[in-house]
Structure formats: structure tokens, C-alpha cells
Design a protein around this motif. Sequence first.
Motif, mmCIF file in Angstrom:
data_model
loop_
_atom_site.group_PDB
_atom_site.id
_atom_site.type_symbol
_atom_site.label_atom_id
_atom_site.label_comp_id
_atom_site.label_asym_id
_atom_site.label_seq_id
_atom_site.Cartn_x
_atom_site.Cartn_y
_atom_site.Cartn_z
ATOM 1 N N ARG A 140 51.514 102.868 -72.309
ATOM 2 C CA ARG A 140 50.929 102.737 -71.240
ATOM 3 C C ARG A 140 49.691 102.070 -70.424
ATOM 4 O O ARG A 140 50.017 101.927 -69.500
ATOM 5 N N GLY B 94 51.618 99.231 -70.122
ATOM 6 C CA GLY B 94 52.605 99.420 -68.153
ATOM 7 C C GLY B 94 51.641 98.958 -67.912
ATOM 8 O O GLY B 94 52.562 98.748 -66.690
ATOM 9 N N ALA B 95 50.202 100.080 -67.585
ATOM 10 C CA ALA B 95 49.592 99.496 -66.410
ATOM 11 C C ALA B 95 49.076 98.429 -66.053
ATOM 12 O O ALA B 95 49.283 98.014 -65.143
ATOM 13 N N ARG B 96 48.990 97.681 -66.966
ATOM 14 C CA ARG B 96 48.429 96.205 -66.468
ATOM 15 C C ARG B 96 49.654 95.251 -66.062
ATOM 16 O O ARG B 96 49.533 94.367 -65.578
ATOM 17 N N LEU B 97 50.237 95.164 -67.043
ATOM 18 C CA LEU B 97 52.350 94.916 -66.270
ATOM 19 C C LEU B 97 52.449 95.153 -64.936
ATOM 20 O O LEU B 97 52.487 94.197 -64.064
ATOM 21 N N LEU B 98 51.672 96.885 -64.376
ATOM 22 C CA LEU B 98 52.483 96.670 -63.035
ATOM 23 C C LEU B 98 50.921 96.446 -62.298
ATOM 24 O O LEU B 98 51.229 95.749 -61.165
ATOM 25 N N ASP B 99 49.899 96.271 -62.470
ATOM 26 C CA ASP B 99 48.910 95.487 -61.280
ATOM 27 C C ASP B 99 48.944 94.428 -61.602
ATOM 28 O O ASP B 99 49.172 93.834 -60.958
ATOM 29 N N ASP B 100 49.621 93.558 -62.502
ATOM 30 C CA ASP B 100 49.995 92.096 -62.681
ATOM 31 C C ASP B 100 51.080 92.413 -61.610
ATOM 32 O O ASP B 100 51.122 90.686 -60.321
ATOM 33 N N ALA B 101 51.888 92.879 -61.405
ATOM 34 C CA ALA B 101 52.582 92.700 -60.319
ATOM 35 C C ALA B 101 53.082 93.132 -58.875
ATOM 36 O O ALA B 101 53.090 92.267 -57.572
ATOM 37 N N ARG B 102 51.684 93.921 -58.797
ATOM 38 C CA ARG B 102 51.212 94.034 -57.476
ATOM 39 C C ARG B 102 50.500 92.653 -57.206
ATOM 40 O O ARG B 102 50.371 92.426 -55.514
#
Length: 165
Positions: A99, A102-110
Motif C-alpha cells: 500500500r 502504491g501510494a508513493r508510486l501514485l504520488d510520483d505519477a501525479r
Amino acid sequence: MDLLIPSTGLLFWMSLTFFVVLFVLWKFGFPVITNMVAERKAFIDDSLRKAHEANERLANIQKEGESILQEARERQAQILKEAAETRDAIIGKAQDKAREEGARLLDDARVAIDQEKKAAIADIRKQVATLSVEIAEKILRQNLQGNQAQMDLINRMLDDASLNK
């Protein structure tokens, strides 16, 4: 009649022989026989006592075996429970880590999307500015006589710009 009633001499010697044999047996034979019977009885009694003790030991060993088996089952259940708890803890940690990742990757993607969006907006502004300068340059180069000619030129340039994209 002599066959049915023995003579007194014969009766005397037969009685004397009987008593001598009885005495010899009584003195030497019966003690040996009674000792052998007593020894045999003692051996049988001892064997029965040992067999009884062996049965008791066997019963105790069976009880001990059952208690050891029960302890082993309890220990096995405890080990399985500990293994299940450890497995659940590892799975929980892995899920938490997934999790977080995933949150870190989502933040990086944003962040990357925001940067690309800003870069795209800056590029569009640059193209609009370049297009505006080109339009102004072309307008200045031509001697425009009237508003209608200027509007026609602006529309043509806008059509050309929209076709270039």
C-alpha cells in the motif's frame, strides 16, 4: 485257595519290604520330591509375580505414551498456531508495504503528470506567442488597405495554424 489268601511268611516279607521302601522313600525320596514341588511352586509364583509387574509396567508405559502423544499433539497445535500468526503478520506487513509503495508510486505519477501538464501548457503558450508574432509580422509586411483584408488574412492564418497541428 492259596491264590486268594497269601501265606503269613509271604505277607510278612511283603510288608517288611513295603515298610523298608516306604522308609527309604520317606527319608530320601519324599523330601527331594517335596523340595522339587516347592521350588517349582516358588518358580511359578515368582513368574506370576513378574508377569503381573510386567503388565503393570506395560500399563504405565502405555499411559506415559498416551500422555507423551497428547503433549506432542498440543505442541503441534501450538506450533501450527504460531506459524499461522507469523504468516498473518508477514502477509500484513507485505500488504502495508505494498500500500505504501502504491501510494508513493501514485504520488510520483501525479507529480509527473503535473509537470508534464505544466510543460504542455508552457509549450502551448510558446506556440501561441510564436503564432501571434508570425501573424503580426505577416500583417505588418502586407500593406493592408482595410479591415476586411485584415480579417481575411487573420482567418487564413488561423486556418493554416489549425491545419499545422
